[in-house]
Design a protein around this motif. Sequence first.
Motif, PDB file in Angstrom:
ATOM      1  N   THR A  22       2.749  -0.958  -8.458  1.00 56.01           N
ATOM      2  CA  THR A  22       2.828   0.379  -8.487  1.00 56.01           C
ATOM      3  C   THR A  22       1.976   1.185  -7.347  1.00 56.01           C
ATOM      4  N   TRP A  23       1.334   0.601  -6.816  1.00 50.24           N
ATOM      5  CA  TRP A  23       0.109   1.159  -5.882  1.00 50.24           C
ATOM      6  C   TRP A  23       0.751   1.957  -4.802  1.00 50.24           C
ATOM      7  N   THR A  24       1.985   1.503  -4.098  1.00 44.70           N
ATOM      8  CA  THR A  24       2.520   2.347  -3.257  1.00 44.70           C
ATOM      9  C   THR A  24       3.863   3.244  -4.013  1.00 44.70           C
ATOM     10  N   THR A  25       4.253   2.915  -4.848  1.00 47.75           N
ATOM     11  CA  THR A  25       5.245   3.542  -5.334  1.00 47.75           C
ATOM     12  C   THR A  25       5.015   4.861  -6.002  1.00 47.75           C
ATOM     13  N   LYS A  26       3.715   4.931  -6.592  1.00 52.17           N
ATOM     14  CA  LYS A  26       2.912   6.187  -7.223  1.00 52.17           C
ATOM     15  C   LYS A  26       2.860   7.366  -6.171  1.00 52.17           C
ATOM     16  N   ARG A  27       2.744   6.788  -4.727  1.00 56.38           N
ATOM     17  CA  ARG A  27       2.353   7.532  -3.893  1.00 56.38           C
ATOM     18  C   ARG A  27       3.736   7.833  -2.933  1.00 56.38           C
ATOM     19  N   ASN A  28       4.691   7.356  -3.430  1.00 55.33           N
ATOM     20  CA  ASN A  28       5.891   7.602  -2.703  1.00 55.33           C
ATOM     21  C   ASN A  28       5.819   6.892  -1.292  1.00 55.33           C
ATOM     22  N   ILE A  29       5.360   5.627  -1.048  1.00 59.29           N
ATOM     23  CA  ILE A  29       5.018   4.988   0.325  1.00 59.29           C
ATOM     24  C   ILE A  29       6.123   3.598   0.012  1.00 59.29           C
ATOM     25  N   ASP A  30       7.006   3.702   1.178  1.00 60.30           N
ATOM     26  CA  ASP A  30       7.728   2.591   1.478  1.00 60.30           C
ATOM     27  C   ASP A  30       7.181   1.594   2.447  1.00 60.30           C
ATOM     28  N   ILE A  31       6.532   0.375   2.187  1.00 65.27           N
ATOM     29  CA  ILE A  31       5.899  -0.253   3.151  1.00 65.27           C
ATOM     30  C   ILE A  31       6.935  -0.825   4.090  1.00 65.27           C
ATOM     31  N   PHE A  32       8.106  -0.989   3.471  1.00 63.84           N
ATOM     32  CA  PHE A  32       9.187  -1.593   4.357  1.00 63.84           C
ATOM     33  C   PHE A  32       9.685  -0.727   5.264  1.00 63.84           C
ATOM     34  N   GLN A  33       9.169   0.316   5.379  1.00 61.72           N
ATOM     35  CA  GLN A  33       9.619   1.472   6.606  1.00 61.72           C
ATOM     36  C   GLN A  33       8.560   1.454   7.653  1.00 61.72           C
ATOM     37  N   LYS A  34       7.430   0.957   7.150  1.00 57.04           N
ATOM     38  CA  LYS A  34       6.515   1.004   8.405  1.00 57.04           C
ATOM     39  C   LYS A  34       6.344  -0.119   9.499  1.00 57.04           C
ATOM     40  N   LYS A  35       5.685   0.403  10.202  1.00 59.61           N
ATOM     41  CA  LYS A  35       5.421  -0.714  11.633  1.00 59.61           C
ATOM     42  C   LYS A  35       4.577  -1.825  11.302  1.00 59.61           C
ATOM     43  N   PHE A  36       3.354  -1.344  10.883  1.00 57.87           N
ATOM     44  CA  PHE A  36       2.352  -2.239  10.286  1.00 57.87           C
ATOM     45  C   PHE A  36       1.812  -1.904   9.117  1.00 57.87           C
ATOM     46  N   VAL A  37       1.396  -2.938   8.469  1.00 57.40           N
ATOM     47  CA  VAL A  37       0.752  -2.858   7.145  1.00 57.40           C
ATOM     48  C   VAL A  37      -0.518  -3.474   7.345  1.00 57.40           C
ATOM     49  N   PHE A  38      -1.740  -2.949   7.135  1.00 57.31           N
ATOM     50  CA  PHE A  38      -3.162  -3.625   7.237  1.00 57.31           C
ATOM     51  C   PHE A  38      -3.739  -4.085   5.661  1.00 57.31           C
ATOM     52  N   VAL A  39      -3.937  -5.342   5.350  1.00 56.59           N
ATOM     53  CA  VAL A  39      -4.514  -5.648   4.330  1.00 56.59           C
ATOM     54  C   VAL A  39      -5.964  -6.562   4.589  1.00 56.59           C
ATOM     55  N   PRO A  40      -6.978  -5.642   3.963  1.00 57.11           N
ATOM     56  CA  PRO A  40      -8.462  -6.470   4.301  1.00 57.11           C
ATOM     57  C   PRO A  40      -8.614  -7.258   3.225  1.00 57.11           C
ATOM     58  N   VAL A  41      -9.225  -8.486   3.651  1.00 53.36           N
ATOM     59  CA  VAL A  41      -9.299  -9.720   2.638  1.00 53.36           C
ATOM     60  C   VAL A  41     -10.638 -10.089   2.599  1.00 53.36           C
ATOM     61  N   ASN A  42     -11.184 -10.125   1.660  1.00 53.35           N
ATOM     62  CA  ASN A  42     -12.793 -10.652   1.438  1.00 53.35           C
ATOM     63  C   ASN A  42     -12.632 -11.684   0.550  1.00 53.35           C
ATOM     64  N   ARG A  43     -12.925 -12.912   1.003  1.00 49.37           N
ATOM     65  CA  ARG A  43     -12.747 -14.216   0.052  1.00 49.37           C
ATOM     66  C   ARG A  43     -13.810 -14.919   0.460  1.00 49.37           C
ATOM     67  N   HIS A  44     -14.846 -15.305  -0.519  1.00 51.57           N
ATOM     68  CA  HIS A  44     -15.826 -16.105  -0.280  1.00 51.57           C
ATOM     69  C   HIS A  44     -16.902 -15.558   0.773  1.00 51.57           C
ATOM     70  N   LEU A  45     -17.315 -14.306   0.545  1.00 57.84           N
ATOM     71  CA  LEU A  45     -18.133 -13.555   1.540  1.00 57.84           C
ATOM     72  C   LEU A  45     -17.737 -13.924   2.988  1.00 57.84           C
ATOM     73  N   HIS A  46     -16.241 -13.904   3.120  1.00 60.66           N
ATOM     74  CA  HIS A  46     -15.565 -14.020   4.560  1.00 60.66           C
ATOM     75  C   HIS A  46     -14.653 -12.925   4.620  1.00 60.66           C
ATOM     76  N   TRP A  47     -14.767 -12.075   5.692  1.00 65.54           N
ATOM     77  CA  TRP A  47     -13.660 -10.871   5.801  1.00 65.54           C
ATOM     78  C   TRP A  47     -12.700 -11.472   6.709  1.00 65.54           C
ATOM     79  N   SER A  48     -11.264 -11.079   6.646  1.00 62.81           N
ATOM     80  CA  SER A  48     -10.313 -11.271   7.454  1.00 62.81           C
ATOM     81  C   SER A  48      -9.211 -10.013   7.351  1.00 62.81           C
ATOM     82  N   LEU A  49      -8.545  -9.783   8.237  1.00 66.66           N
ATOM     83  CA  LEU A  49      -7.379  -8.710   8.043  1.00 66.66           C
ATOM     84  C   LEU A  49      -6.028  -9.288   8.414  1.00 66.66           C
ATOM     85  N   ALA A  50      -5.298  -9.203   7.050  1.00 63.71           N
ATOM     86  CA  ALA A  50      -3.899  -9.495   7.594  1.00 63.71           C
ATOM     87  C   ALA A  50      -3.257  -8.288   7.805  1.00 63.71           C
ATOM     88  N   VAL A  51      -2.254  -8.611   8.889  1.00 63.75           N
ATOM     89  CA  VAL A  51      -1.400  -7.488   9.596  1.00 63.75           C
ATOM     90  C   VAL A  51      -0.169  -7.800   9.553  1.00 63.75           C
TER      91      VAL A  51
END
Length: 80
Positions: A22-51
């Motif tokens: 519900t994180w996007t539906t509460k704000r009326n955001i349709d991520i499937f209409q977006k050109k890019f979606v950025f997801v920062p990831v922090n796993r085991h003290l290492h940062w990555s960015l999923a695009v």
Amino acid sequence: YHVFTSHFFSTLASKGIADVQTWTTKRNIDIFQKKFVFVPVNRHLHWSLAVLVNPGAIMSAQFDEDEQQQQQQLNNRPRL
């Protein structure tokens, strides 16, 4: 575009999709209409960015594939 917080991925990984669904539906955001979606990831003290690029194209491709399979099934059925 849409940018999630790093909390999004950590919640998704630890608790599953139901907790972030519900994180996007509460704000009326349709991520499937977006050109890019950025997801920062922090796993085991290492940062990555999923695009995610054109996430809606996945839905369109799946729909086209399903439609083709249905058409093939119709074409392959026995005729009377």
